[in-house]
Design an enzyme around this catalytic site. Structure first.
Site, short mmCIF file in Angstrom:
data_model
loop_
_atom_site.label_atom_id
_atom_site.label_comp_id
_atom_site.label_asym_id
_atom_site.label_seq_id
_atom_site.Cartn_x
_atom_site.Cartn_y
_atom_site.Cartn_z
N GLU A 194 0.87 -1.18 0.00
CA GLU A 194 0.00 0.00 0.00
C GLU A 194 0.90 1.22 0.00
OE1 GLU A 194 -3.01 -0.06 3.08
OE2 GLU A 194 -3.04 2.12 3.15
N ASP A 204 -4.43 10.34 9.66
CA ASP A 204 -3.14 9.80 10.05
C ASP A 204 -2.57 10.41 11.32
OD1 ASP A 204 -2.43 7.79 8.07
OD2 ASP A 204 -2.61 9.43 6.64
#
Ligand SMILES: Cc1ncc(COP(=O)(O)O)c(C=O)c1O
Lengths: 407, 256
Positions: B46, B57
């Site tokens: 990924e 994040d």
């Protein structure tokens, strides 16, 4: 798609701007709010408590003041909507009072917020103290330095101030941190956004809470002049909440010109600016599609304005639509223009305005004004928080403080 | 058949998907990292496309994105780097990122290039289902790029089923409501993984967020098809010099 400038579609769109671009982790919270905010806001018991607090706690209605010497200088008629007289010193509290009541009705027991200048942080800490609810405010490390008095206020009011250390360490990053904090603790927490930005339904909810500004303007102008409608309403725009509130009840009155004033910083093309409609492109920031200042590669640009409250690379979707359709007229004022307007307002009217609000006053110089015009400027906040900046500006600049200003 | 489908046909348990930020630690290390991951036994790569404001994040991935942007990584540069990747990389590669940079690049142009260089799927956490259906679904299916939806412990069954129907490749089960890199307990989430298993979705399920070592990987795989590791690998890359040996040691540590 809607043609309304005032109210978004069910999915939160004003024209092509708006929506809710959020990760799945936030979906339950945002969806809960979307489904319930209108019902909660217009419930009679809510309205009763909201109106009572606006009156007895915030000090509303705020005066609509005929600014005689300013009017004389510009050879027209100018009124100042005195949001600077609100409790805590700015319009921000109109929204935080509303949202804390919403949070209570949603059963939330913790509040998080972002802040730039600290005005929204103080207004949030204030209503949390009022209601005895835990409050955490995210603030860019750089803003913590330049707005020290507001940091102290928030702490006195019992809030925890968390420095945002990511990215550029200003409002954009404080907002990122607040959203991340919400993702990590979604269940019992309500996020009080401070402007007409963020995912739907925030822009609409905040605009509705701030719309009390234009509701009062209409009634007060009618009382003073016999007519409810001014020719122009001028407001500064960071995210756009005071402007949304000042425009709201005039949006469907085509004769009223809506003038939004952005921060040009050192100048629009200086690379140090925050004039989003001039410099931005369609993009996504903080959960909504709007105009965003960004590089060709789509990285968000760090803006600049002397005023922390306007130092934001985006703009609420309602304003992006007003700009796009031409219903709103978007001007900008530089740091220097704003500073000059601060002292002009001080010496002509005896009012020390916030740096943000001074951008609205600075627009007068750029406008083609007629003697018969009737102009309302939204004086969104007072200048106490900016005193250090003003003291610095006065050093060695006698022209800013000449004792008498003959007209 | 798509590479992702092919993979799950051959292997439907303990699938290991490893995240790394494109252009990190160095602008030109993207392919080196991908090769190291493939050689060490990762099943899916990924690749994160760095963004200035990555809302989902935590600090570690944010910091790696900041480094990658400073290194000069952009979508254009990335596609240039990946142009010949299918000469070396056989395992599925998916791109993860945020919508804004892709909108600036042009969504359709992006999908076309992604397909050309051999990208198999896309994770964009800030595209909600409503927008996906009205704006993006058609383009993605035209270019045959899988779109992977996130679900969380709070996602209703109705919504999970919708994600399963609209999405393809796999379902990304966020282990607990958090940003990446937070260590909430994986073992406590077994009832959630069991619930996902009982739904008998058409797509395989991979668990992400908070997987960092052998114990958490095994726990995450108990009731699902595999797991995704991001933050822990970025940390390992931060702390070492030789990408190939760091990666080997890291993956060995996870798979045991
Ligand atoms: C006094 C004042 N005016 C204006 C603003 C800008 O916000 P908005 O554009 O949402 O009104 C701020 C923000 O901190 C403020 O403190």
């Amino acid at each position: 798609m809607t043609t309304s400038h005032k109210e978004p579609t069910e999915q939160g769109y004003y024209g092509k701007f708006g929506g809710a671009f959020i990760p799945e982790m936030l979906y339950p919270n945002v969806e809960e709010l979307r489904q319930q905010y209108l019902e909660i806001m217009y419930e009679p018991s809510f309205q009763k408590e909201f109106q009572q607090l606006l009156k007895d706690y915030v000090g509303r209605p705020t005066p609509l003041f005929y600014a005689e010497r300013l009017s004389k200088k510009y050879n027209t008629t100018i009124y100042l909507k005195r949001e600077d007289l609100c409790h805590t010193g700015a319009h921000k509290i109109n929204n935080t009072i509303g949202q804390i009541l919403v949070a209570q009705r949603l059963g939330k027991n913790k509040i998080i917020a972002e802040t730039g200048a600290g005005q929204h942080g103080v207004a949030t800490a204030t209503v949390c103290a009022l209601k005895g609810i835990e409050c955490v405010v995210y603030m860019g490390e750089k803003d913590i330095e330049r707005q020290a008095p507001n940091v102290a206020r928030m702490k006195m009011l019992g809030a925890t101030v968390v420095p945002a250390k990511s990215g550029s360490k200003t409002l954009k990053d404080a907002t990122n941190e607040a959203i991340r904090a919400w993702i990590n603790e979604p269940k019992d927490t309500h996020y009080i956004i401070g402007s007409v930005v963020g995912p739907h339904p925030y822009p609409d909810m905040v605009a509705r809470f701030q719309s009390v500004i234009s509701e009062e303007m209409r009634a007060q102008l009618k009382e003073k002049t016999g007519s409810e409608l001014p020719t122009h309403v001028i407001a500064c725009v960071g995210g756009g909440s005071n402007a949304a509130g000042a425009f709201y009840h005039f949006i469907d009155e085509p004769s009223v010109k809506l003038i939004a004033v952005e921060a040009a910083g050192h100048g629009i093309n200086s690379g140090m600016s925050a004039a989003t409609t001039q410099l931005g492109r369609l993009g996504i920031l903080h959960g909504s599609k709007s105009l965003v200042m960004q590089t060709a590669d789509g990285q968000v640009i760090e803006p600049h304005s002397i005023s922390a409250g306007l130092d934001y690379p985006g703009i609420g979707p309602m304003h992006a639509h007003l700009f796009d359709s031409g219903r709103g007229e978007f001007l900008s004022a530089t740091d220097d223009d704003a500073m000059e307007a601060v002292f002009e307002c001080c010496q002509l009217e005896g009012i020390i305005p916030a740096l943000e609000s001074a951008h609205a006053i600075a627009a007068l110089k750029q406008m083609d004004l007629k003697q018969t015009d009737k102009i309302i400027i939204c004086l969104s906040g007072r200048g106490d928080k900016d005193l250090a900046t003003y003291m610095h500006a006065m050093e060695g600049k006698d022209e800013l403080t000449q004792k008498s200003r003959p007209l | 058949m798509s590479r992702i489908k092919d993979l799950f046909n051959k292997k439907n348990s303990n699938v290991l998907n490893v995240y790394c930020t494109a252009g990190f630690p160095h602008l030109c290390s993207t392919l080196e990292v991908m090769n190291a991951l493939q050689e060490s036994g990762a099943d899916i790569i990924e690749l994160g496309m760095p963004y200035s404001d990555p809302l989902a994040d935590g600090e570690v991935i944010q910091a790696s994105s900041g480094v990658a942007i400073a290194n000069g990584m952009t979508i254009e540069v990335l596609f240039e780097q990946l142009k010949a990747m299918r000469n070396e990389i056989q395992i599925p590669v998916i791109l993860m990122g945020y919508l804004n940079p892709i909108l600036q690049y042009g969504f359709e142009r992006f999908c076309k290039r992604a397909k050309e260089v051999g990208i198999d799927g896309l994770i964009l956490p800030d595209i909600p289902m409503f927008e996906f259906e009205t704006e993006y679904n058609e383009i993605l299916s035209h270019y045959e790029v899988d779109f992977i939806f996130l679900v969380t412990p709070e996602t209703s069954e109705e919504r999970i089923r919708k994600a399963d129907k609209l999405g393809s490749g796999f379902i990304y089960a966020v282990s607990s409501s958090s940003t990446t890199g937070k260590n909430k307990s994986i073992t406590e989430q077994q009832p959630y993984f069991e619930r996902l298993k009982s739904l008998q979705l058409r797509n395989p399920v991979l668990v992400g967020f908070g997987i960092k070592d052998k114990a958490t990987f095994e726990a995450a795989c108990t009731n699902t098809n595999g797991a995704i590791i991001g933050t822990a690998y970025i940390k390992a890359l931060e702390n070492g010099q030789d990408i190939s040996s760091i990666t080997k040691a890291f993956i060995n540590g996870v798979k045991g």
